[in-house]
Design an enzyme around this catalytic site. Structure first.
Site, short mmCIF file in Angstrom:
data_model
loop_
_atom_site.label_atom_id
_atom_site.label_comp_id
_atom_site.label_asym_id
_atom_site.label_seq_id
_atom_site.Cartn_x
_atom_site.Cartn_y
_atom_site.Cartn_z
CG ASP A 202 -0.97 -7.47 -1.94
OD1 ASP A 202 -1.83 -6.58 -2.02
OD2 ASP A 202 -0.83 -8.22 -0.95
CB SER A 203 3.33 -8.15 1.59
OG SER A 203 2.24 -8.12 2.46
CB SER A 204 -1.17 -11.43 -0.09
OG SER A 204 -1.67 -10.27 0.46
CB THR B 87 -0.90 -0.01 1.25
OG1 THR B 87 -1.75 -1.16 1.15
CG2 THR B 87 -1.76 1.23 1.35
CB THR C 281 0.55 -19.84 23.52
OG1 THR C 281 -0.77 -19.45 23.90
CG2 THR C 281 1.44 -18.60 23.50
CB CYS D 258 -2.25 -16.40 24.40
SG CYS D 258 -3.39 -17.43 25.29
CB THR E 106 0.82 -3.94 6.57
OG1 THR E 106 -0.43 -4.03 5.88
CG2 THR E 106 1.31 -2.51 6.59
CG ASP E 107 -1.94 -7.94 3.96
OD1 ASP E 107 -2.35 -7.18 4.87
OD2 ASP E 107 -2.52 -8.07 2.87
N1 ASP Z 1 -2.21 -6.15 0.83
C1 ASP Z 1 -1.23 -5.13 1.12
C2 ASP Z 1 0.11 -5.80 1.23
O1 ASP Z 1 0.39 -6.43 2.21
C3 ASP Z 1 -1.61 -4.40 2.34
C4 ASP Z 1 -0.63 -3.33 2.77
O2 ASP Z 1 0.35 -3.01 2.15
O3 ASP Z 1 -0.85 -2.75 3.82
O4 ASP Z 1 0.89 -5.72 0.32
#
Ligand code: ASP
Length: 342
Positions: free
Chosen positions: A58-60, A14, A279, A281, A90-91
């Site tokens: 995209d990090s996914s 993003t 865990t 948690c 972020t993912d």
């Molecule tokens: N789907 C995005 C990614 O991880 C989300 C992000 O960047 O926050 O590449």
């Protein structure tokens, strides 16, 4: 230090998006023009070079082969820069940070990952703050010229965390990452305050960086839940070539004591599958001695993952199974912290 040189590596996510001037659609910005997009960076006076992956992803879509590329890039460029900033989606940022923390042995320079919840081209973006502070941290040195934070970290929303202690906690809020089992290494307010007693420093400086590139992926995660069926556990443990299973258990490392479950796990351990207990948690640690149900797991050869995150457990096991053909070594190093991950 104003004569610092920082390499900014853009992987995707993003943070690197801006609105197309005509269509308004969010598109990746031309990364070589980062100083035009974030002119504030010029004020530091550092040399800031950029490297953009092509294509950005995209990090996914990140798989371990991407971590290898990233680690090799840092290894190649290591002599020429004081620090590295990785802009990343972020993912899976916590997985990448954890993986790099294990792959970059003897790291003595900052590798700071950051990203944003809102694209850098939007007015309310969190990306600029995150990016600018990450660059400042990557350049920070003590009076002897040593890096203040010679670790792989995530900087997000005013906090710097040890990367292998983090996980993505919030899908919407700017404060997206948490590190409940380890305090922040720095906090950014009017000044950036470094919590030096929590930062790992090398015993002696000047060691050669060693980049590990072999990662094993014959691993699985099994999350225990009330009502889990025998066939589910059986099927997972019968995966051909499976070398390690991460068992996500309740509380301090507890699982149901039904005989079939313990028998299946015990048989898997006897066949040479490494089973590590972490865990479910978000905070706290596995302590298999605390309850009879945890004790039973220990007796049948399940290893404690202590207070490791899933991200750290996955990537540490990938590194160890990639490096060692013998389970003896993998089991030994699983019980030792490699880089402050537990
Ligand atoms: N789907 C995005 C990614 O991880 C989300 C992000 O960047 O926050 O590449």
């Amino acid at each position: 230090m104003s004569n610092s040189a920082i390499l900014v590596i853009y992987t995707g996510g993003t943070i690197g998006m801006k609105a197309h001037p005509v269509t308004g659609e969010l598109v990746p910005f031309r990364f070589e023009h980062v100083l035009e997009e974030v002119p504030e960076l010029r004020k530091f006076g550092y040399r800031i070079d950029t490297y953009s992956f092509d294509p950005v992803i995209d990090s996914s879509d990140i798989f371990p082969d991407f971590w290898v590329k990233l680690a090799l890039l840092i290894g190649e460029q290591y002599p020429y820069y004081n620090g590295f900033v990785i802009l990343h989606g972020t993912d899976t940022m916590s997985y990448t940070a954890s993986a790099l923390s294990f792959m970059l042995e003897n790291l003595e320079k900052p590798v700071i990952l950051t990203g944003s919840q809102l694209p850098i081209g939007l007015p309310r973006t969190d990306g600029k703050e995150n990016f600018i502070s990450a660059v400042e941290i990557a350049a920070a040195v003590d009076p002897d010229g040593h890096a203040l934070v010679p670790e792989v970290c995530i900087f997000f929303q005013d906090e710097l965390f040890r990367g292998n202690r983090t996980f993505k906690y919030n899908a919407e809020e700017f404060r997206a990452f948490r590190s409940p089992n380890y305090p922040p290494l720095a906090e950014a307010g009017i000044q950036i305050k470094y919590n030096r007693k929590f930062i790992r420093y090398p015993a002696t400086w000047g060691k050669q960086l060693h980049v590990h590139t072999k990662l094993g992926t014959d691993i699985a995660i099994l999350k225990i839940f009330p009502g889990i069926e025998r066939k589910v556990v059986e099927t997972i443990l019968a995966i051909p070539g499976l070398r390690a299973l991460i068992l996500e258990t309740y509380g301090q490392g507890n699982a149901p004591t039904v005989k079939w479950l313990l028998d299946l796990i015990s048989a898997a351990v006897s066949r040479g599958i490494i089973v590590v207990n972490i865990t479910q948690c978000p905070a706290g640690s596995v302590s298999m001695e605390s309850y009879a149900c945890g004790m039973r797991l220990k007796e049948i050869g399940v290893l404690s993952g202590y207070d490791m995150t899933t991200e750290a457990a996955v990537t540490k096991i990938m590194l160890l199974t990639g490096q060692y053909a013998e389970n003896k070594e993998v089991r030994y190093f699983l019980s030792q912290p490699l880089n402050g991950e537990f």
